[in-house]
Design a protein around this motif. Structure first.
Motif, mmCIF file in Angstrom:
data_model
loop_
_atom_site.group_PDB
_atom_site.id
_atom_site.type_symbol
_atom_site.label_atom_id
_atom_site.label_comp_id
_atom_site.label_asym_id
_atom_site.label_seq_id
_atom_site.Cartn_x
_atom_site.Cartn_y
_atom_site.Cartn_z
ATOM 1 N N GLN A 1 39.400 -95.973 25.274
ATOM 2 C CA GLN A 1 40.198 -97.045 24.141
ATOM 3 C C GLN A 1 39.927 -98.655 25.041
ATOM 4 N N VAL A 2 40.610 -98.430 26.223
ATOM 5 C CA VAL A 2 40.583 -99.776 26.846
ATOM 6 C C VAL A 2 39.126 -100.320 27.296
ATOM 7 N N LEU A 3 38.078 -99.482 27.383
ATOM 8 C CA LEU A 3 36.624 -99.681 27.809
ATOM 9 C C LEU A 3 36.273 -100.355 26.420
ATOM 10 N N SER A 4 36.272 -99.573 25.414
ATOM 11 C CA SER A 4 35.730 -100.078 23.928
ATOM 12 C C SER A 4 36.485 -101.454 23.607
ATOM 13 N N GLN B 1 49.123 -89.515 33.688
ATOM 14 C CA GLN B 1 47.512 -89.747 33.625
ATOM 15 C C GLN B 1 46.843 -90.178 34.702
ATOM 16 N N MET B 2 46.204 -89.473 35.225
ATOM 17 C CA MET B 2 45.343 -89.843 36.730
ATOM 18 C C MET B 2 43.980 -89.941 36.567
ATOM 19 N N LEU C 1 46.713 -94.193 36.234
ATOM 20 C CA LEU C 1 46.505 -94.766 34.952
ATOM 21 C C LEU C 1 47.427 -95.063 33.852
ATOM 22 N N ALA C 2 48.322 -94.236 33.653
ATOM 23 C CA ALA C 2 49.637 -94.064 32.694
ATOM 24 C C ALA C 2 50.431 -92.825 32.803
ATOM 25 N N THR C 3 51.592 -92.930 32.312
ATOM 26 C CA THR C 3 52.614 -91.783 32.076
ATOM 27 C C THR C 3 51.996 -90.871 31.038
ATOM 28 N N LYS C 4 52.007 -89.769 30.843
ATOM 29 C CA LYS C 4 51.512 -88.830 29.874
ATOM 30 C C LYS C 4 51.781 -89.249 28.520
ATOM 31 N N HIS D 1 36.833 -87.857 29.928
ATOM 32 C CA HIS D 1 37.597 -89.085 30.333
ATOM 33 C C HIS D 1 39.085 -89.278 29.464
ATOM 34 N N HIS D 2 40.010 -89.627 29.823
ATOM 35 C CA HIS D 2 41.121 -89.969 29.130
ATOM 36 C C HIS D 2 40.827 -90.978 27.778
ATOM 37 N N PRO D 3 41.267 -90.321 26.713
ATOM 38 C CA PRO D 3 40.996 -91.105 25.486
ATOM 39 C C PRO D 3 41.597 -92.721 25.707
ATOM 40 N N LEU D 4 42.662 -92.977 26.449
ATOM 41 C CA LEU D 4 43.311 -94.257 26.704
ATOM 42 C C LEU D 4 42.184 -94.984 27.660
#
Length: 533
Positions: free
Chosen positions: A275-278, A168-169, A245-248, A269-272
């Motif tokens: 989630q971090v922002l929220s 995830q980029m 950002l993360a591995t897939k 935007h990535h759901p991940l």
């Protein structure tokens, strides 16, 4: 002792403390005195020291400080709070309110009075603050210090979600003329602003900082790039600058079948990431309907060097100038008697988007400062019907355009003109350019240097080499757009536009003293020089 190691958990405290207290990485807590006493020996401040908020990069105590108060501690707090132009403006707003300034709205009528102190923000990235002299008369001038809140950085693309080889980029754009190679292999995160949708259907504007390392732009190992040291590091800014950002993870990745059809944050935007922002904001991820985020370095601003004489930090260009301007205005109008003999209006203007040309509503290219001056004059006229009040005020006004300056680099001395080599710890630099890349003239340079002479403050001068291009500032934009006498100056620094810059702490205090003296005595000095008989 302090250790800045990415494996450590972040220290968290309640806002609105300085950002350093939010993201400082350290081992299990030590006694408070271990943090506060070396700092206080190193640097007295003009306000009570905040525990653990101001740090030396070294574990060793600094040399004894000079007896005069220093503002460097406050600058470090400001830098560590101001990861973005939005946070820099919000922190300036907080300090002005705490100092007793009255918040204005550009949408309301203004009822201004001599002796009053006021400010307003625009886009939460531009701020104008001013103090009206008790002896102000219609037609008297404005004494202004202008700087900018933005710095070169990476910004998230409107559709930032990207998958590369199962990772995830985050898609980013380059903002300004940064030294982009310095952003590789740094512990990075995101900060900026989001738009939230409330359950009642209204919308909220909220600032956010993810106060931990979140993303990283890794370099390619030398084993896979054998010529990098001989041929140079030349990354492709589109292909090689995307942060990881993360591995897939199948259950948290976006559906990439629809790359253009939907504008929902869940599809762009990535759901991940959402989630971090929220979690940081304290809302549901479905409440985030818009965002404007910068990529930020997580390393705190601090003192360093063999004698702890340097400031190491991101965004010194140009938040160091912003803070010196802000602090000098507040301190020069703190008490009622500070404005009792002032005939003019003391003002600071902190603009956004200088690094990309200033052509925005919140940039120096907008008529913000002209509109503010006109409204101030109109409000203070009351029943007075003086002819050409604003025009007379403009010709009596003076602007200090404050942007960082290039200090002599000891490894590259040939990059400076032989007789114009500003050095760290030697005072403010007045910038000259015959082709008007800087707005300084002989008259404006003299008046600004006269203030320094009276207060025994050092001043340096800079001219670019004839065989090199010259940068520019908001000085010429405001001088030509508003029609105001202008001097361009700056605090000398090294590593300009790097993710991590440096300057001398003595220059910060010298600049503050120079700016404060400008506010306190320029009106009197200006009366002694008449150019247009």
């Amino acid at each position: 002792r302090l250790a800045l190691h990415p494996s450590r958990r972040p220290l968290r405290t309640s806002p609105p403390m300085a950002l350093l207290r939010l993201h400082l990485l350290r081992p299990p807590p030590a006694p408070l005195a271990a943090f506060s006493s070396p700092w206080r020996r190193a640097l007295p401040t003009t306000r009570p020291a905040a525990p653990a908020s101001r740090l030396l990069c070294s574990n060793h105590p600094a040399a004894p400080s000079s007896p005069s108060p220093s503002i460097v501690g406050g600058l470090l707090d400001y830098l560590n709070e101001s990861w973005t132009q939005f946070h820099a403006t919000a922190e300036a707003k907080r300090q002005l309110l705490a100092a007793g300034f009255e918040l204005l709205s550009e949408n309301d009528d203004w009822n201004l009075q001599p002796g009053g102190r006021y400010f307003f923000t625009r886009n939460m990235s531009c701020l104008v603050a001013f103090a009206v002299g008790e002896k102000y008369r219609v037609g008297n001038g404005f004494n202004i210090i202008a700087a900018h809140t933005d710095s070169p950085c990476l910004k998230l693309k409107p559709r930032s979600a990207s998958i590369k080889s199962g990772h995830q980029m985050v898609g980013v754009q380059t903002y300004g003329g940064g030294l982009w190679h310095t952003w590789f292999d740094r512990d990075l995160t995101l900060a900026g602003r989001v738009i939230l949708k409330a359950p009642d259907g209204s919308f909220k504007h909220k600032l956010v900082k993810v106060n931990r390392p979140l993303i990283r732009v890794p370099t390619l190992a030398i084993h896979l790039d054998r010529t990098v040291n001989s041929e140079g590091f030349k990354p492709n800014l589109e292909s090689h600058l995307a942060p990881l950002l993360a591995t897939k993870c199948e259950e948290t990745t976006v559906n990439f079948d629809d790359k253009k059809g939907s504008s929902s944050t869940k599809t762009v935007h990535h759901p991940l990431l959402l989630q971090v922002l929220s979690e940081e904001i304290g809302c549901g991820s479905d409440e985030i309907i818009g965002m404007e985020l910068n990529v930020c370095d997580t390393q705190p601003s601090c003192l360093g060097g063999g004698k702890n004489e340097f400031i190491y930090s991101g965004r010194l260009d140009n938040l160091a100038s912003c803070y010196c301007a802000l602090k000098s205005l507040m301190d020069s109008s703190k008490m009622p008697e500070d404005l009792s003999n002032e005939k003019g209006i003391r003002m600071i203007a902190l603009f956004d988007n200088e690094e990309v040309g200033s052509n925005s509503m919140q940039g120096a290219g907008a008529p913000t400062i002209f509109q503010a001056m006109r409204r101030i004059v109109d409000s203070l006229m009351h029943q007075s019907m003086g002819e050409g009040a604003l025009e007379r005020a403009l010709t009596s006004s003076f602007l200090v355009s404050a942007d960082m300056a290039h200090a002599l680099h000891p490894n590259y001395p040939d990059k400076h003109e032989e007789y114009h080599r500003p050095e760290l710890q030697k005072g403010l630099v007045i910038k000259h350019n015959a082709n008007q890349r800087y707005a300084t003239s002989a008259v404006t340079a003299f008046l600004f240097k006269e203030i320094a002479r009276i207060h025994n403050l050092p001043v340096q001068e800079f001219v670019v080499r004839n065989d090199m291009g010259c940068g520019s500032t908001i000085g010429p934009i405001l001088a030509s757009g508003v029609g105001i006498r202008t001097v361009d100056c700056g605090i000398p620094q090294l590593s300009m536009h790097s993710v991590r810059e440096m300057c001398g702490k003595e220059d910060i205090d010298t600049t503050y003293k120079h700016f404060k003296a400008f506010f306190e005595m320029f009106s009197d000095i200006d009366q002694k020089l008449n150019v247009d008989f």
